[in-house]
Write an enzyme that holds these catalytic residues in place. Structure first.
Site, PDB file in Angstrom:
ATOM      1  N   GLU A  56      -1.035 -13.904  -1.467  1.00 17.25           N
ATOM      2  CA  GLU A  56      -0.426 -13.483  -0.160  1.00 17.25           C
ATOM      3  C   GLU A  56      -0.820 -11.990   0.144  1.00 17.25           C
ATOM      4  OE1 GLU A  56       0.942 -12.022   2.901  1.00 17.25           O
ATOM      5  OE2 GLU A  56       3.074 -12.095   1.734  1.00 17.25           O
TER       6      GLU A  56
ATOM      7  N   GLU B 183      -5.829  -2.529   7.911  1.00 20.40           N
ATOM      8  CA  GLU B 183      -4.563  -2.606   7.745  1.00 20.40           C
ATOM      9  C   GLU B 183      -3.652  -1.279   7.669  1.00 20.40           C
ATOM     10  OE1 GLU B 183      -0.892  -5.426   5.800  1.00 20.40           O
ATOM     11  OE2 GLU B 183      -2.922  -4.527   4.445  1.00 20.40           O
TER      12      GLU B 183
ATOM     13  N   CYS C 124       3.581  -7.150   6.128  1.00 17.60           N
ATOM     14  CA  CYS C 124       2.262  -7.828   6.145  1.00 17.60           C
ATOM     15  C   CYS C 124       2.099  -8.596   7.488  1.00 17.60           C
ATOM     16  CB  CYS C 124       1.888  -8.672   4.998  1.00 17.60           C
ATOM     17  SG  CYS C 124       3.296 -10.098   4.918  1.00 17.60           S
TER      18      CYS C 124
ATOM     19  N   LYS D 231       6.778  -9.135 -12.708  1.00 22.59           N
ATOM     20  CA  LYS D 231       6.014  -7.708 -12.620  1.00 22.59           C
ATOM     21  C   LYS D 231       6.543  -7.148 -11.118  1.00 22.59           C
ATOM     22  CE  LYS D 231       2.640  -4.235 -12.554  1.00 22.59           C
ATOM     23  NZ  LYS D 231       3.344  -3.699 -11.462  1.00 22.59           N
TER      24      LYS D 231
END
Length: 493
Positions: free
Chosen positions: A265, A398, A299, A191
């Site tokens: 992750e 973040e 990330c 996906k």
């Protein structure tokens, strides 16, 4: 002049299931908006639960086939993966244009994307070639007649992998999950992200051309509801997800309820720790990659720079100078280093965090503005804060954008404490002229991956986050093992 996307590439009316494009059950459509100018550049089906059912059923049937992919010799699967890697590399130029349209990735930085996916496939093909499927293990101590003489430990695939990936890495991050699965003989339902789904179709087409049997690779597109249906599907044997920590927690809870293995992750808030003997020229040269790869939408980004208090002014000047020198603009301009953020909503969020940084007392010394002349896209100049404190939002959340925060520390111990003062633990770096000293400090950082005088990735080494940065391991033999299912046969008598 911008190269156009071919209509058959940009607008997909179906999904890739059982080795071909099939009509979607859902009539809903996801429009792909180019972040560089706000125009619609493509569309894909917004897959329904019925579409997910079809994709998973295809993957299950391919996995269960008594003469199918699972039964191939590991060396034959490896050869197919190597053919797939070659075909992906042949489409580098096409993928470069596609990425610039879909996600605004500058053409100067995009070609490595397909190559990276090919590199990962070749690495896992190499593991497949050396894979010991049946390992004979002796019994440490026999207990007499009728006891186990020896055992055979079989390594095999878990089954159907649901691979759910983010807009900043459909192919490379997809291969973290797909590579081990295919090397072992498992099957995949991929996906892709709704913002950037088109490259997944190119991958599936290459897989078919490389000779992977129908049903081994399937692609279902859509938004959050499509992902929900896939994660919760009883026909999925393991979920591999890369994305936000919030979404990862939700997926982990869904998988826990069904006892489905999961590899996550997730996000990061990584720190670059500069010691008092750091080479500032070397650090400055690395900063564009370290802090601004894909306009900070990555990330591993080292968005916190922790420096000795005595070096604060000098480091701030260096970081501001480098940041201001990076051309922000049209991703199709070869001179552009930083393209747009993925959407207007995401830019608004980044701007909100910049405003919060100023309100909490950090000093904005450079950037953080919408550049003039780029009103149609979602652009933002790199923002540099100094004199920040660890408890500030810009030091804890973040940002996923071009924002660097410089935090002073009184000594090495305080620098380590600040680096560890976050819910995240994904990456980081330590900078020192003394490599042994840097390694000692790096070992004190509570994070999964640390660079010394730089940062990078080694496909053969594990990449694993701690706390809010993830669960499980990707890359290296350890990432391969995550997709292995073991079976033991005990020979008695």
């Amino acid at each position: 002049m911008r190269p156009a996307l071919a209509p058959e590439i940009a607008h997909r009316d179906g999904l890739f299931v059982d080795g071909r494009v099939v009509p979607a059950r859902s009539r809903a459509v996801v429009e792909i908006v180019s972040p560089s100018d706000g125009t619609v550049v493509g569309s894909v089906p917004d897959g329904s639960a019925a579409d997910v059912d079809a994709a998973v059923a295809s993957a299950r049937a391919a996995f269960a086939d008594p003469r199918g992919w699972r039964t191939w010799e590991p060396a034959d699967r490896a050869a197919a993966l190597e053919r797939l890697a070659d075909l992906l590399q042949e489409r580098d130029a096409e993928l470069t244009v596609l990425l610039a349209h879909e996600i605004g990735r500058p053409v100067g930085g995009a070609p490595a994307r397909a190559n990276r996916a090919a590199e990962l496939l070749r690495y896992y093909a190499g593991i497949a070639r050396s894979l010991v499927v049946d390992e004979v293990r002796p019994v440490p101590e026999r207990r007499g007649p009728g006891s186990v003489r020896r055992s055979i430990v079989r390594r095999g695939p878990r089954g159907v992998t649901a691979a759910i990936v983010p807009y900043n890495g459909t192919l490379p991050m997809g291969m973290y999950k797909i590579g081990p699965t295919l090397a072992l003989g498992g099957t995949v339902v991929l996906k892709p992200p709704p913002q950037a789904p088109l490259e997944a179709f190119l991958f599936a087409e290459c897989a078919a051309a490389a000779g992977l049997p129908p049903g081994v690779v399937n692609v279902v597109t859509g938004g959050r509801e499509t992902g929900e249906a896939l994660v919760g599907h009883p026909g999925v044997d393991i979920v591999g997800f890369t994305g936000s920590s919030e979404a990862g927690r939700h997926i982990a809870a869904r998988c826990a309820a069904a006892l489905t293995p999961v590899v996550l992750e997730l996000g990061g808030k990584s720190a670059a720790v500069l010691l008092d003997d750091a080479d500032l020229d070397r650090f400055a040269a690395a900063l564009p990659f370290l802090a601004y790869t894909f306009t900070g939408q990555n990330c591993f980004i080292q968005s916190r720079v922790i420096v000795p208090r005595a070096m604060l002014a000098e480091v701030t000047e260096r970081v501001a100078e480098v940041s201001a020198s990076l051309p922000v603009g049209d991703p199709f301009d070869p001179a552009t280093r930083l393209g747009p953020l993925i959407s207007a909503a995401h830019r608004d969020r980044v701007e909100g965090l910049i405003a919060a940084g100023r309100a909490e007392g950090a000093r904005l010394v450079s950037g953080g503005e919408r550049p003039k002349g780029l009103d149609d896209g979602f652009y933002l100049t790199p923002a540099v804060f100094t004199e920040a404190r660890s408890e500030m939002r810009i030091c804890q959340e973040e940002v996923f954008g071009p924002v660097v925060t410089i935090i002073p520390a009184s000594d090495e111990d305080e620098a380590v404490a600040i680096a560890n003062d976050t819910d995240f633990g994904l990456a980081g770096s330590v900078w020192s002229a003394d490599e042994a000293r840097a390694l000692r400090v790096a070992a004190r950082l509570d994070t999964g991956t640390v660079g010394v005088n730089g940062f990078g990735f080694n496909t053969a080494a594990p990449f694993a986050g701690r706390r809010s940065s993830g669960l499980g391991t990707e890359l290296g033999p350890e990432g391969f093992e995550a997709y292995v299912q073991y079976q033991s046969f005990h020979l008695v008598g």
